[in-house]
Scaffold this active site. Sequence first.
Site, short mmCIF file in Angstrom:
data_model
loop_
_atom_site.label_atom_id
_atom_site.label_comp_id
_atom_site.label_asym_id
_atom_site.label_seq_id
_atom_site.Cartn_x
_atom_site.Cartn_y
_atom_site.Cartn_z
N GLU A 184 0.72 -1.27 -0.04
CA GLU A 184 -0.16 0.08 -0.02
C GLU A 184 0.87 1.30 0.01
OE1 GLU A 184 -3.59 1.77 2.74
OE2 GLU A 184 -2.35 0.40 3.54
N LYS A 229 -10.50 3.11 -1.81
CA LYS A 229 -10.43 2.30 -0.42
C LYS A 229 -11.88 2.73 0.11
CE LYS A 229 -7.60 1.50 3.71
NZ LYS A 229 -6.21 1.80 4.31
N CYS A 248 -5.82 -2.71 2.42
CA CYS A 248 -5.39 -2.68 3.94
C CYS A 248 -6.70 -2.53 4.69
CB CYS A 248 -4.48 -1.34 4.17
SG CYS A 248 -3.72 -1.56 5.85
#
Length: 289
Positions: free
Chosen positions: A44, A117, A154
């Site tokens: 990431e 995200k 993540c």
Amino acid sequence: MTRTLTVAAIQTSYGDDMAANIKKTEAFVREAAAKGAQVILPSELFQGPYFCVSQEEKWFATAYEWRSHPAVIAMAELARELNVAIPVSIYEREGPHYFNSLVMIDAGGEALGVYRKSHIPDGPGYQEKYYFRPGDTGFKVWDTKFAKIGVGICWDQWYPETARSMMLMGAEILMYPTAIGSEPHDTSLDTAAPWQRAMQGHAVSNVVPVVASNRIGHEQVTEAGQTFYGHSFIANHRGDLVEQFGATDEGVLVHTFDLDYLNTHRAAWGFFRDRRTDLYGALASGRPA
């Protein structure tokens, strides 16, 4: 002819120089491709240090429009040269909005689009809500040259809903680029094992391989700094760690999967056959009764 897929995870440290970080990632992509990898996952926000440990406005200047991001441009050229697919994690700016995003570069260098995200953490050492809006793209599954790839970023990886949603969209493998390590509010807390177990559970309950790439090393963005714990891995459809790194290893993990076998085996388990969507209303409610 049997369909197979060879995947790779990159684990390394990153510094302040974006050009140097991109060059370092390019070297590992080349190493993975030389070992036969077709889809290669960097960690990431590999463009620089993980800056979300604190709230400093200077970091907004490091975001780019996704099509012109230096990491996207460089990885697209590399994907074209090596005939590999690369999920590229970036800090994205769209007008006045900022996102933690991923651009899927297909073999041949084509950008298939952007995923933003969905789950944004906010806690000591991971103050992402200051920098990123919650994603507005919905989950994405990318129909690459080699397979259908689902990618979360993540904090997304802790949510079984993320994995299941991507599987229902046709994913044949799940990938998670990550930046996670020490907890500045509690130096005795080590989340490496539960971090792995959460994703191993996704592998088991969806009968799908999972690839996770994390960074390593100590980064001095704040006075206390933060140490990233690595433990990148590739898990098979049983959740077994078929490839894994420790806390300080640097390099690439590579593994090959038989996609035809996995598709048949997934059907045989019946997890998707036996779903009861009529009972799952609470999952779509913020505060179920």
